[in-house]
Scaffold this motif. Structure first.
Motif, PDB file in Angstrom:
ATOM      1  N   PHE A 104     -20.659  16.207 -34.041  1.00 39.29           N
ATOM      2  CA  PHE A 104     -20.759  17.646 -34.275  1.00 39.29           C
ATOM      3  C   PHE A 104     -19.791  18.403 -33.370  1.00 39.29           C
ATOM      4  O   PHE A 104     -19.079  19.300 -33.804  1.00 39.29           O
ATOM      5  N   ALA A 105     -19.733  18.002 -32.094  1.00 39.81           N
ATOM      6  CA  ALA A 105     -18.846  18.655 -31.129  1.00 39.81           C
ATOM      7  C   ALA A 105     -17.385  18.570 -31.558  1.00 39.81           C
ATOM      8  O   ALA A 105     -16.611  19.502 -31.344  1.00 39.81           O
ATOM      9  N   LEU A 106     -17.015  17.479 -32.183  1.00 33.82           N
ATOM     10  CA  LEU A 106     -15.629  17.299 -32.616  1.00 33.82           C
ATOM     11  C   LEU A 106     -15.341  18.018 -33.927  1.00 33.82           C
ATOM     12  O   LEU A 106     -14.236  18.536 -34.122  1.00 33.82           O
ATOM     13  N   ALA A 107     -16.294  18.058 -34.822  1.00 34.61           N
ATOM     14  CA  ALA A 107     -16.043  18.559 -36.171  1.00 34.61           C
ATOM     15  C   ALA A 107     -16.279  20.054 -36.351  1.00 34.61           C
ATOM     16  O   ALA A 107     -15.663  20.681 -37.213  1.00 34.61           O
ATOM     17  N   VAL A 108     -17.162  20.655 -35.566  1.00 32.80           N
ATOM     18  CA  VAL A 108     -17.535  22.051 -35.792  1.00 32.80           C
ATOM     19  C   VAL A 108     -16.385  23.044 -35.595  1.00 32.80           C
ATOM     20  O   VAL A 108     -16.281  24.014 -36.347  1.00 32.80           O
ATOM     21  N   PRO A 109     -15.480  22.866 -34.623  1.00 33.88           N
ATOM     22  CA  PRO A 109     -14.444  23.894 -34.420  1.00 33.88           C
ATOM     23  C   PRO A 109     -13.588  24.175 -35.660  1.00 33.88           C
ATOM     24  O   PRO A 109     -13.249  25.318 -35.917  1.00 33.88           O
ATOM     25  N   GLY A 110     -13.283  23.178 -36.436  1.00 34.41           N
ATOM     26  CA  GLY A 110     -12.457  23.392 -37.622  1.00 34.41           C
ATOM     27  C   GLY A 110     -13.223  23.893 -38.827  1.00 34.41           C
ATOM     28  O   GLY A 110     -12.631  24.137 -39.874  1.00 34.41           O
ATOM     29  N   ALA A 118     -19.774  25.441 -26.220  1.00 35.14           N
ATOM     30  CA  ALA A 118     -20.907  24.544 -26.024  1.00 35.14           C
ATOM     31  C   ALA A 118     -21.364  24.626 -24.572  1.00 35.14           C
ATOM     32  O   ALA A 118     -20.567  24.447 -23.659  1.00 35.14           O
ATOM     33  N   LEU A 119     -22.614  24.930 -24.384  1.00 38.57           N
ATOM     34  CA  LEU A 119     -23.169  25.010 -23.041  1.00 38.57           C
ATOM     35  C   LEU A 119     -23.541  23.615 -22.563  1.00 38.57           C
ATOM     36  O   LEU A 119     -24.080  22.814 -23.323  1.00 38.57           O
ATOM     37  N   TYR A 120     -23.217  23.325 -21.311  1.00 32.50           N
ATOM     38  CA  TYR A 120     -23.578  22.031 -20.770  1.00 32.50           C
ATOM     39  C   TYR A 120     -23.777  22.119 -19.269  1.00 32.50           C
ATOM     40  O   TYR A 120     -23.322  23.049 -18.622  1.00 32.50           O
ATOM     41  N   MET A 143     -16.040  23.815 -23.758  1.00 33.30           N
ATOM     42  CA  MET A 143     -17.185  23.384 -22.964  1.00 33.30           C
ATOM     43  C   MET A 143     -17.372  24.395 -21.842  1.00 33.30           C
ATOM     44  O   MET A 143     -16.438  24.696 -21.113  1.00 33.30           O
ATOM     45  N   LEU A 144     -18.572  24.901 -21.707  1.00 40.85           N
ATOM     46  CA  LEU A 144     -18.840  25.958 -20.746  1.00 40.85           C
ATOM     47  C   LEU A 144     -20.094  25.612 -19.944  1.00 40.85           C
ATOM     48  O   LEU A 144     -21.153  25.363 -20.517  1.00 40.85           O
ATOM     49  N   ILE A 145     -19.936  25.592 -18.638  1.00 47.21           N
ATOM     50  CA  ILE A 145     -21.089  25.323 -17.781  1.00 47.21           C
ATOM     51  C   ILE A 145     -22.108  26.439 -17.991  1.00 47.21           C
ATOM     52  O   ILE A 145     -21.756  27.620 -18.061  1.00 47.21           O
ATOM     53  N   THR A 155     -16.699  39.237 -20.393  1.00 45.31           N
ATOM     54  CA  THR A 155     -15.279  39.507 -20.143  1.00 45.31           C
ATOM     55  C   THR A 155     -14.425  39.415 -21.392  1.00 45.31           C
ATOM     56  O   THR A 155     -13.306  39.913 -21.398  1.00 45.31           O
ATOM     57  N   GLN A 156     -14.930  38.810 -22.438  1.00 48.04           N
ATOM     58  CA  GLN A 156     -14.162  38.683 -23.675  1.00 48.04           C
ATOM     59  C   GLN A 156     -14.964  39.233 -24.849  1.00 48.04           C
ATOM     60  O   GLN A 156     -15.217  38.543 -25.837  1.00 48.04           O
ATOM     61  N   LYS A 157     -15.318  40.486 -24.731  1.00 49.15           N
ATOM     62  CA  LYS A 157     -16.190  41.123 -25.718  1.00 49.15           C
ATOM     63  C   LYS A 157     -15.574  41.203 -27.117  1.00 49.15           C
ATOM     64  O   LYS A 157     -16.283  41.258 -28.099  1.00 49.15           O
ATOM     65  N   GLU A 158     -14.239  41.222 -27.189  1.00 52.07           N
ATOM     66  CA  GLU A 158     -13.589  41.345 -28.493  1.00 52.07           C
ATOM     67  C   GLU A 158     -13.634  40.050 -29.297  1.00 52.07           C
ATOM     68  O   GLU A 158     -13.410  40.041 -30.491  1.00 52.07           O
ATOM     69  N   GLU A 159     -13.936  38.943 -28.643  1.00 50.22           N
ATOM     70  CA  GLU A 159     -13.962  37.647 -29.317  1.00 50.22           C
ATOM     71  C   GLU A 159     -15.368  37.356 -29.837  1.00 50.22           C
ATOM     72  O   GLU A 159     -16.361  37.708 -29.222  1.00 50.22           O
ATOM     73  N   GLN A 160     -15.428  36.717 -31.013  1.00 55.07           N
ATOM     74  CA  GLN A 160     -16.720  36.344 -31.580  1.00 55.07           C
ATOM     75  C   GLN A 160     -16.978  34.869 -31.273  1.00 55.07           C
ATOM     76  O   GLN A 160     -16.183  34.005 -31.629  1.00 55.07           O
ATOM     77  N   PHE A 161     -18.089  34.613 -30.638  1.00 53.73           N
ATOM     78  CA  PHE A 161     -18.421  33.267 -30.201  1.00 53.73           C
ATOM     79  C   PHE A 161     -19.557  32.685 -31.018  1.00 53.73           C
ATOM     80  O   PHE A 161     -20.426  33.403 -31.497  1.00 53.73           O
ATOM     81  N   ALA A 162     -19.551  31.374 -31.134  1.00 59.20           N
ATOM     82  CA  ALA A 162     -20.709  30.612 -31.584  1.00 59.20           C
ATOM     83  C   ALA A 162     -21.145  29.838 -30.347  1.00 59.20           C
ATOM     84  O   ALA A 162     -20.503  28.876 -29.936  1.00 59.20           O
ATOM     85  N   VAL A 163     -22.203  30.310 -29.703  1.00 56.78           N
ATOM     86  CA  VAL A 163     -22.716  29.667 -28.502  1.00 56.78           C
ATOM     87  C   VAL A 163     -23.644  28.544 -28.957  1.00 56.78           C
ATOM     88  O   VAL A 163     -24.595  28.771 -29.697  1.00 56.78           O
ATOM     89  N   ILE A 164     -23.340  27.318 -28.521  1.00 53.37           N
ATOM     90  CA  ILE A 164     -24.037  26.127 -29.003  1.00 53.37           C
ATOM     91  C   ILE A 164     -24.766  25.459 -27.842  1.00 53.37           C
ATOM     92  O   ILE A 164     -24.169  25.223 -26.796  1.00 53.37           O
ATOM     93  N   PHE A 165     -26.044  25.177 -28.052  1.00 52.30           N
ATOM     94  CA  PHE A 165     -26.764  24.425 -27.026  1.00 52.30           C
ATOM     95  C   PHE A 165     -27.914  23.643 -27.637  1.00 52.30           C
ATOM     96  O   PHE A 165     -28.366  23.935 -28.736  1.00 52.30           O
ATOM     97  N   GLY A 166     -28.349  22.633 -26.896  1.00 51.49           N
ATOM     98  CA  GLY A 166     -29.455  21.797 -27.339  1.00 51.49           C
ATOM     99  C   GLY A 166     -30.787  22.388 -26.932  1.00 51.49           C
ATOM    100  O   GLY A 166     -30.970  22.780 -25.781  1.00 51.49           O
TER     101      GLY A 166
END
Length: 179
Positions: A104-110, A118-120, A143-145, A155-166
Motif C-alpha cells: 500500500f505504501a508503495l502503490a498509493v502515491p500514484g 504516512a505517520l510513523y 514518511m513523517l514522524i 506550514t504548508q496549508k496550501e497543499e492537500q494531504f492524505a494523512v495515513i496511519f494505522g
C-alpha cells in the motif's frame, strides 16, 4: 507431511521456532471462547501461513517496480478522495496492519492526487529504520514522524494531504496537541 507441502517460512516460524505461539494461542482462545481447540489451532496455523506470506511480500517490496506495485494494489473508490481534493480539502486515511501494508505504501502515491503523508514512529534499530523508510517512500509517500505532523500541515496549508496511519498501533502518551 513433507516440507514441500508447506509455505517454507510458515514451517520455520511456526513448527521449528514456535515464534510467539503461546501468545497467539492465548489471544485466539480469549478472542474466540466459543471455538474448540481444533478450530483455534486451525486459525493459528492460518495466521502463521499468512505471516509467512507477508514476510516474503515485504522483502519483495524492496525491489518491486512502481508499475508492479500498482498492478498488485489497486485503490477502490478513489473518486471519493478526488472529491475532497477538488474541494481543496485534506483527508485522513486510517487502516489496520492487515495484508501487505508495505505494498500500500508503495502503490498509493500514484493513485491519489493528495500528497500522501504516512505517520510513523522511528524504529530503535537505525539500519532497519532507514531501510524501511527509504523503501516505503521511493515512489512518493512522505514518511513523517508522528510528532511532526501538525507542524507540516500548518506550514504548508496550501497543499492537500492524505494523512495515513494505522489504527491498530499502541497509543502514545497523551498530548495537548489538537487539530
Amino acid at each position: 507431511m513433507f516440507l514441500t507441502e508447506f509455505n517454507t517460512l510458515y514451517y520455520i516460524i511456526y513448527r521449528i521456532l514456535g515464534y510467539r505461539r503461546t501468545v497467539v494461542r492465548n489471544n485466539l482462545t480469549r478472542s474466540f471462547p466459543e471455538k474448540s481447540l481444533a478450530e483455534i489451532l486451525g486459525i493459528e496455523r492460518a495466521f502463521y501461513r499468512h505471516l509467512g506470506d507477508l514476510i516474503v511480500e515485504s522483502i519483495k517490496n524492496f525491489t518491486i517496480s512502481e508499475a508492479d506495485s500498482r498492478k498488485r494494489m489497486k485503490m477502490v473508490n478513489a473518486e471519493l478522495l478526488e472529491y475532497y481534493f477538488n474541494r481543496g480539502q485534506s483527508v485522513i486515511l486510517v487502516g489496520g496492519h492487515n495484508n501487505s501494508w508495505e505494498l500500500f505504501a508503495l502503490a498509493v502515491p500514484g493513485q491519489i492526487k493528495h500528497t500522501p503523508l504516512a505517520l510513523y514512529s522511528p524504529l530503535k534499530n537505525k539500519f532497519w529504520d532507514k531501510m524501511i523508510t527509504e523503501s516505503r517512500s521511493k515512489y512518493g509517500l512522505h514518511m513523517l514522524i508522528v510528532d511532526s505532523v501538525l507542524q507540516k500541515i500548518r506550514t504548508q496549508k496550501e497543499e492537500q494531504f492524505a494523512v495515513i496511519f494505522g489504527s491498530d498501533q499502541s497509543p502514545r502518551k497523551p498530548t495537548s496537541s489538537h487539530f
